[in-house]
Structure formats: C-alpha cells, structure tokens
Design an enzyme around this catalytic site. Structure first.
Site, PDB file in Angstrom:
ATOM      1  NE  ARG A 150       0.392  21.707 -19.719  1.00 30.66           N
ATOM      2  CZ  ARG A 150       1.628  22.203 -19.715  1.00 30.66           C
ATOM      3  NH1 ARG A 150       2.598  21.626 -20.370  1.00 30.66           N
ATOM      4  NH2 ARG A 150       1.896  23.317 -19.050  1.00 30.66           N
ATOM      5  CE1 TYR A 166       4.245  26.328 -18.919  1.00 33.52           C
ATOM      6  CE2 TYR A 166       5.332  25.897 -16.816  1.00 33.52           C
ATOM      7  CZ  TYR A 166       4.416  25.528 -17.784  1.00 33.52           C
ATOM      8  OH  TYR A 166       3.680  24.386 -17.631  1.00 33.52           O
ATOM      9  CG  HIS A 214       4.175  18.578 -17.593  1.00 33.88           C
ATOM     10  ND1 HIS A 214       4.073  17.911 -18.798  1.00 33.88           N
ATOM     11  CD2 HIS A 214       4.977  17.807 -16.801  1.00 33.88           C
ATOM     12  CE1 HIS A 214       4.808  16.803 -18.739  1.00 33.88           C
ATOM     13  NE2 HIS A 214       5.349  16.714 -17.547  1.00 33.88           N
TER      14      HIS A 214
END
Lengths: 383, 332
Positions: free
Chosen positions: A269, A282, A273
């Site tokens: 990805r 993160y 998100h």
C-alpha cells in the site's frame, strides 16, 4: 493445480509466482504463462493507468473537501486488476472497500464508488447487474457470504458442467489484516468442506493501518490454506501478468469443481490507509522507496515498450483518456446532490414495518412543519 | 367442532411440519444447522427432513454459527431461502456480526437492490433445567437492530404457520421457538387458505376480559393464560394478548385492549431492563395515556446472567409474580 492436491508453492523458499520482474523483464514459469495478445496487454495497461488516475483524482477531491474520506489503491493496481480481469461475466466478485480496481472492471460507474466516500449512499451500483457485491467495511465479513454465494452456484448446477458460459466462480477479496478474523478461518474451512467454487484473493499489502503483517501471522499467509484443505499460492502482486494467470487458473479450477484456492498477492500500500491516516507515524520512508521501485504500472509499461507493443500514440491516447476520466469524476462529484433524507426509511425493510412507517410519517410531518416555520419566520424566505 | 384439517401435534412437531410444507412448496428453501440432518436437531425439530429432502437441502454444517448465517446470506443472494437453526439461544452470539452488520443492513446498504430472505430459528427461553447459554431470551438484541424481524410463536398452530410465513417473508426473520413448550400439544389447522392465516406480525387476543390486559409472547403465553385462570377464581377478569411478534410490534391490538381494560401487565422471560415490556409501556402511554387507570406493570427476567438451573424458577416469571403484578395494577 487440477487434482485438488496442494500446490508446490505452498511451502519452500522461492514460492512467489512472478512473470514480470520489477525491471519489466519477462520470466518463464512452469505452470503460469499468461500468453496474451497485444490488445489484451494494452488493455491491462489501460486498466492500471486509469485506476491510478481515478485514485489520484479521488484523493484530490477528498483534499478539497468534496469527499469525506478516500481509501487509496496506489501500489495495488496490478493485484486488483489482474485478479478482476481473470473473471468471466457470470462470475461474482466480493471486494473490500479498497478494491476499486476490481469494481471498475465490472463496468461500475466510478461515481457510484465515489458516492460512498461523499456520504451519499453505501454504494450506488446494482450488485446483480454488475456481479459485484457491495463494499463491506467490517473486515472479512464479506467472506462467508461469498462462500454461501458459491454454495448457491453449486446448487444451481453452474459448476463442473464444462460449459464455459455457465460454469461460475466467486472471487472473494481480502487483505492481510482480514486473515486474523475468525470469520476468515470459518470461510476457508467452509469453502473447503463444501468444495465451493470460490477463490480467496488476499492482497498482502504489508500493513493493516499501522500494524505490520507480522502482527497478523507467524507463517506466510498463503500457507494457512493448506491447513484448511486447499492450495495456497503466492504471487507477485505487483505483476499483473502473474496475478492474472494465477487467479485465472484458480478460477478455472473452481468452476470445474476442483474446489477453492487461496491466493496471496505480495504487494504494498503505497499511500496511507485512508486520507485520515498518517503512515509516517509507523513506517519507514526507506521501505516505501524500496517498493516504489517495484511499481506495478511502470514495470508493465517498460515491458510493453521493450516488446514493441506500446507506442507513443497509445500513450497519448491513454493520457487523454485519463484526463477525461478525471474531469468527469471531478464534475460528477461536485455535481452530486444530497439525497432525500426520507429515503433512509424506504429500504430498511422489504415489507412494511409498523414502527418504521410510524417514524417515517412523524419525520415527514416534522420536516414539513419545520419548512413552514422557516417560510414564515421574519428572516424567512425559506431556502 | 371437528374439522378435517385439524391435527393435534406438539409445538416442535408443528415447526417440523411447517418446514416440510415450505420445502415441498418451494425447492429453494434450504435448512442449515448443526446436527439437524441425521440426528434431526438436538430438539428433533428437523427430524426426518434430511432423509426426505437430501443433504443438499438439509445441511449438517460445520460448528460455526457465523458460518451458518454468513453462508446462508450468500445463498439467499443466489435466490435460495435458507432457514438456519442455531442450536441453542446462547450460541447465537458468534453469528451476531453476520446478523447485525450484514443480514440486517444488506437491503438498506443497497437501497433495496438486494434482499436477504434468511430465517434464523432458535430455541428460546429457559425452563428446561439446562446448563449455561441454553436458556436465554436474546430477542431484544435483534429487535433493536433495524432490518430484522423478530417473531415468537406460542402454540403449535402458530408455530406451523408462522415458520412458513417467516420463510416467505422477503426480510430476515429471527424465529424464536419456546424451548420449554416444544412438547406441548395443540390443535393445528393445516387446511387454512392463505387469507385465513393471521398475518405474521398481528397480535392475537386469546382470552377476553375486562379488568386488565396481560400481554405475553412465546413461552410466557401459557403462563399468562394460567395466571388469568387463577385470577378468575379470585374474581378478576383478565384479557390475554399473545403478542406473537416483537419486531414489528402490533401496538394497535394492545392499545385497543388497554382502552377497554385500563390496565396493562407485560410478561416475558427476557430481562425487564430495556426489555420489550419497557417499549410496550412507552408506546401504550403515548397512545392511550388517559385510558390507563394504573402504571403499566412488567414481569420478566432480572438484569443478571441467566442463573444455574437450580435457581431458574426464581429467575423466570411464574404465576405468583404475574398475579402480584396484576394485583398491583388493580390496586392502583
């Protein structure tokens, strides 16, 4: 992969099916060949490019406040398109909320996807006409219905007849995070027990919002399939040819009555998100850069250039088509009108429900009164 | 009066006969559940159906309730009419996600394009001296979820007809079978024409009376009738209404009764706290506040987990608790 035996790709070291490497170099594979005509290859490139443009325009629309949220597809184009282009007209797709590439290949109007993220509805397309189930936001909750649909296919005698126009399969999308849900395990178990004609297509994009795939499982995801009694295949999810080939043979096997398959597409990805997420909190920028070099669109472009299939004329046409799509989306989203709120009462039940009807009548009366009060107020003039 | 179509059968047998009739009428009706095939279900409700309709229509499923409901939903999208059996009421929770997030919302999600006519049958209520999770009354959880219908037959006749109506309904229906009444026999008129069968969601006045209205459904209907008989000996004339449906609620029938009697007592096994009685009390005071001679009384389970079997008689409403409530209503 025809006798129900577990594929050699279930375990062992170099397990990933790859036909086109990150540099766009074609490789042979003993099982998977993806012998496609030039038109088909260009069609795939067109799908990938249009999806990427659709995604970037949708993200821009979110940034300018036209959409409440956007769930991006960048990086996963080859997975979504390769799998969806492997299906036949009569097949049925159960996508996740990120699988716009799958949805678009089924001739769903892009605005019917965007209306979800504008808050107009939960998906405006006709699931029966397009063969695409509505997006499911509860992780993995589409999988058991997908298996049930496939069990319905079996009971309709639309499996194993040998008639390519009749035999039907189900393609159920899921992500790496979804494999941790209990319902995912149930779905795999049921599909195997009933020999349901379903292919589980898992895009392992490495991240479930902020949680890396290592948080979901201690074994490669595709190896879970063996324990449930079906082949697990791992494929380079950024290689549209490999995905198409692997999913096509899995669907053929399902349609023929050979049972379910679990496909793990190894992808990434590239974006957040959703537009509400901040992946810099993160994950490492270096990791993102490494994946950028494996870009699914560029590798196909490089390959098609080298093969002499792709020329400047096609590129120019495709660029123009992309911009036209973006323009249509922009105008379409901005032109969307808010729905009539009374519609929320109309589809809660198929048959009359006394309390809903009572509430609907009270709502309409209160609304009419409110409008009348506005008309009559000194500031008045209605709307 | 003797009628040719009247058959005397136990409530559980009546569900079985209703399922059989629905399966004979419509080849797309399927049964799914744990142990429902060869065994015929733990309460034998599906006894003999797999033998007669085959394993493709009566599915012994893996032990996974989410799987039962989720795959039933999928099959309904393909035009089938699955009837799920949840083995015991307290085992429905693994399926809760599929019921609440998928089944209940599919029609609204697609603005009417998809309907999911799935029936979920389960034994409901206590009174059989069983272990934990076998005696619960979870109807409120489902009644509170828009998109679901919740019905509860109290007699063999209703069990026979209501299961067929639930299967014919285009919406998902939770069908709560009173487990302690499975063996109670009643007359079932199997020869009714479609127009003669009471609508699925219509309450029924089982006993007319003038002093107070007792409303019950499922397992507490028998209790309400017993309480009314006991009250009659003390000179009180109670009306008994069998609600039959928890969602939607037939408030009209109850309100019509309360307008005549002026007093309402609602009896159910589900906890009274946020229970069906609370909803009914609120709606009745909205409809006929000035007909009420007394506060609405509620008799039901306590707001505690269903107790171990040796205590269940203290938890479950009984005739004495109903009569206490009636007395309170009459005294006001």
């Amino acid at each position: 992969m025809t006798d129900g035996a577990v594929s050699p790709t279930t375990s062992g070291a170099p397990t990933m099916v790859q036909l086109l490497d990150a540099d766009g170099v074609r490789h042979e594979h003993p099982e998977h060949h993806a012998d496609l005509e030039p038109d088909e290859l260009l069609g795939l490139l067109r799908d990938l490019v249009l999806l990427r443009r659709f995604d970037s325009e949708a993200e821009a629309l979110q940034r300018t406040g036209e959409l409440g949220l956007w769930v991006g597809t960048r990086g996963q184009e080859a997975s979504q398109i390769g799998a969806a282009r492997a299906v036949r007209d009569q097949d049925h797709l159960f996508p996740t909320y990120r699988d716009h590439g799958a949805t678009l290949t089924r001739e769903v109007d892009p605005l019917h996807i965007l209306s979800i993220y504008r808050g107009i509805d939960h998906g405006g397309w006709d699931p029966v006409a397009h063969g695409v189930h509505p997006y499911t936001l509860v992780i993995a909750a589409q999988l058991l219905p997908a298996v049930g649909y496939a069990m319905g296919v079996q009971r309709d005698g639309a499996m194993g007849t040998g008639d390519p126009a009749r035999d039907t399969a189900v393609l159920a999308y899921l992500g790496d995070g979804a494999t941790s849900q209990g319902e995912a395990s149930e779905a795999l178990g049921w599909a195997a027990v009933y020999n349901a004609p379903v292919v589980f297509f898992c895009q392992n994009n490495q991240w479930a919002i902020s949680e890396p795939v290592e948080r979901q499982a201690r074994v490669p995801l595709h190896r879970r399939a063996e324990g449930h009694g079906m082949p697990g295949v791992m494929v380079d999810g950024n290689d549209v040819l490999a995905v198409l080939s692997v999913v096509r043979s899995a669907l053929d096997r399902a349609r023929a009555g050979g049972g379910p398959t679990f496909v793990e597409a190894w992808t990434y990805r590239m974006g957040a998100h959703t537009t509400s997420d901040d992946p810099t909190r993160y994950r490492d920028a270096v990791e993102v850069e490494q994946w950028r070099e494996k870009d699914p669109v560029e590798r196909l472009r490089t390959y098609l250039r080298a093969e002499g299939v792709l020329d400047d004329d096609f590129e120019e046409q495709l660029a123009a088509e992309s911009e036209a799509l973006a323009e249509r989306i922009r105008a379409g989203v901005r032109g969307m009108t808010d729905p009539d709120p009374v519609g929320m009462f109309d589809h809660a039940y198929a048959e009359p429900h006394a309390q809903v009807e009572e509430e609907r009548d009270a709502f309409l009366a209160a609304w009419a009164q409110h409008e009348q009060d506005l008309e009559q107020s000194p500031a008045g003039g209605g709307r | 009066m003797e009628r040719a179509g009247i058959q005397r059968m136990a409530l559980g047998k009546a569900v079985n006969a209703g399922l059989r009739a629905a399966m004979e009428r419509d080849p797309r009706v399927l049964l799914m559940g744990e142990d429902i095939g060869k065994l015929g279900g733990v309460f034998r409700v599906t006894d003999g159906l797999q033998k007669d309709f085959g394993e493709d229509r009566v599915l012994d499923t893996p032990l996974a309730e989410a799987g039962i409901v989720g795959t039933a939903l999928g099959m309904s999208l393909r035009g089938y009419r699955p009837v799920c059996e949840i083995q015991f009421n307290g085992f429905v929770y693994p399926a809760f996600n599929q019921i609440v997030t998928q089944l209940a919302k599919m029609r609204a999600r697609t603005r009417g394009r998809l309907t999911v006519p799935v029936v979920i049958r389960m034994p409901s209520g206590g009174g059989i001296g069983s272990v934990e999770h076998h005696s619960e009354s979870p109807e409120v959880l489902f009644a509170h979820t828009a998109g679901l219908r919740v019905v509860a037959p109290s007699s063999a006749h209703d069990a026979y007809w209501m299961i067929q109506q639930a299967i014919a309904c285009a919406d998902p229906v939770l069908f709560l079978e009173p487990e302690r009444r499975y063996w109670e026999k009643g007359d079932v008129d199997v020869d009714l024409a479609p127009g003669e069968v009471a609508p699925l969601h219509r309450a029924r006045v089982l006993r007319t009376g003038t002093d107070a209205t007792l409303v019950a459904y499922g397992p507490t209907v028998r209790l309400a009738l017993d309480a009314a008989a006991a009250a009659a000996e003390d000179g009180s004339d109670l009306e008994v209404v069998d609600l039959r449906s928890i969602s939607p609620l037939d408030v009209d029938t109850v309100a019509e009764s309360v307008r005549r009697t002026g007093r309402l007592v609602v009896v159910h096994e589900a906890p009274t706290f946020h229970g069906p009685g609370a909803e009914l009390a609120a709606r009745i005071q909205e409809r006929c506040f000035y007909s009420l001679e007394a506060p609405v009384q509620r008799v039901g389970g306590f707001h505690v987990p269903f107790p171990a079997a040796r205590f269940e008689d203290h938890y479950l409403p009984d005739v004495d608790r109903v009569l206490d409530a009636v007395e309170a209503a009459l005294a006001a």
